[in-house]
Design an enzyme around this catalytic site. Sequence first.
Site, short mmCIF file in Angstrom:
data_model
loop_
_atom_site.label_atom_id
_atom_site.label_comp_id
_atom_site.label_asym_id
_atom_site.label_seq_id
_atom_site.Cartn_x
_atom_site.Cartn_y
_atom_site.Cartn_z
N ASP A 72 13.58 8.10 -49.25
CA ASP A 72 14.30 8.98 -50.17
C ASP A 72 15.40 9.67 -49.38
OD1 ASP A 72 15.09 10.28 -52.43
OD2 ASP A 72 13.24 11.41 -52.74
N ASP A 83 6.06 7.22 -56.53
CA ASP A 83 5.67 7.81 -55.25
C ASP A 83 5.06 9.16 -55.53
OD1 ASP A 83 8.45 9.11 -55.73
OD2 ASP A 83 7.56 10.31 -54.14
N CYS A 143 -16.39 1.05 -54.39
CA CYS A 143 -15.28 1.09 -53.44
C CYS A 143 -15.72 0.55 -52.08
CB CYS A 143 -14.78 2.52 -53.31
SG CYS A 143 -13.43 2.72 -52.14
N CYS A 149 -13.90 1.13 -49.19
CA CYS A 149 -13.13 1.80 -48.13
C CYS A 149 -14.06 2.27 -47.01
CB CYS A 149 -12.34 2.97 -48.72
SG CYS A 149 -13.29 4.50 -48.88
N CYS A 160 -16.53 5.05 -48.15
CA CYS A 160 -17.62 4.61 -49.03
C CYS A 160 -18.55 3.63 -48.34
CB CYS A 160 -17.03 4.00 -50.29
SG CYS A 160 -16.16 5.22 -51.29
N HIS A 209 -9.95 6.78 -48.77
CA HIS A 209 -10.58 6.47 -50.06
C HIS A 209 -9.56 6.52 -51.20
CE1 HIS A 209 -13.22 6.26 -53.46
NE2 HIS A 209 -12.51 7.27 -53.95
N1 GUN Z 1 11.64 12.80 -55.92
C1 GUN Z 1 11.19 13.25 -57.12
N2 GUN Z 1 12.23 13.46 -57.97
C2 GUN Z 1 13.36 13.16 -57.29
C3 GUN Z 1 14.76 13.18 -57.64
O1 GUN Z 1 15.18 13.54 -58.75
N3 GUN Z 1 15.63 12.78 -56.66
C4 GUN Z 1 15.21 12.38 -55.41
N4 GUN Z 1 16.13 12.00 -54.51
N5 GUN Z 1 13.91 12.36 -55.07
C5 GUN Z 1 13.00 12.74 -56.00
ZN ZN Z 2 -13.93 4.67 -51.07
#
Ligand code: GUN
Ligand code: ZN
Length: 344
Positions: free
Chosen positions: A60, A238, A276, A278, A281, A307
């Site tokens: 990012d 993410d 699981c 992992c 577990c 986990h």
């Molecule tokens: N991570 C969660 N939202 C955003 C976003 O609007 N821009 C960026 N660059 N990262 C993020």
């Molecule tokens: Zn596990």
Amino acid sequence: MPVATGGAIRGLTSGGVIATGTRILLSNAWHLMLQPGDERIATLGGLHRLMAWDRPILTDSGGYQVASLENLRKVSETGVHLRSYRDGSPHDLTPERAIEIQRNLGSDIAMVLDECLSLPAPPEEVERAAARSLRWAERSLVPQRAPGQLLFGIVQGGTLADVRRDNARALVSLGPPGEGFDGFGIGGLLMGEAGEDTRRMTALSAEVLGEERPRYLMGAGLPADLIESAGLGMDLFDSVIPTRLARRGIVFTSTGRLNVSRAPYRDDVAPLDEECECLACRDYCRAWLHHLLRAKERIAATLLSAHNLTFYAGLMARLREAIAADCFSDFHEENRHRWRSAGS
Ligand code: GUN
Ligand code: ZN
């Protein structure tokens, strides 16, 4: 994508992360630029080599820090003037510099610098930030990238349907993959708005962006949100949720979610999840994990993070299978309420 902001998932080695079935990580250009420095990382052989991680990495840009470090930054047309959260030192992050940093890191997918706002925000602000993010996105296509590195644009526009739709259209119009963007982040959501707005804006963005390129809902991380937004066309997510909650004792299992630091688990000899495989577990019962958490043993974070990442990798794999077998609706129906409340 689990989040390795500063180049590591807290408490896990890269081998440990691979063992969870995780296929891609997110790291952050702004943090790595401050420490240990993007040029240093380039000189030392790049992020993959240094992290001992040979799978994809998405970085990012630092656009999110624009929202999250609100009192430490100033935004102008040129870029963002940020102060280091480490020592207060001033830094200028421009769209061009964000690409240069990510080239130095050598990530597989780079994100454009954008202006992400906390919500609610005044409509004029949202419109202005979206327009500026678009101009920055255009500038981001110019600088040279690392060999084979992809670049994603980011849709902004808060919860204003017209602004967001125009913003997405304009990003698409910058050209086909190769000339324009290779994929798109849907940004500025999960920033404090109502769930209904998140869904409406995600669906609208997906429709305008089309199915040709990957669509990434930035910051989405609860199991229900992942399933729901996959249904709206999202391909990538993410979140710090799986690892952050793990450190507090909160785990997801095939039956629901539970907080193993709570009293009922003190004498529970069952594994976190019977299904699981992992590290946690396989070798430990809930009672011992409860003890490790209460005693603040650092291995607790390691085991519970392993986990949760195993759980998420499994959830995503089942989701992909359901889509491939054309039974996403059944999958959605069966699972959408499963992780809302306490499990067993
Ligand atoms: N991570 C969660 N939202 C955003 C976003 O609007 N821009 C960026 N660059 N990262 C993020
Ligand atoms: Zn596990």
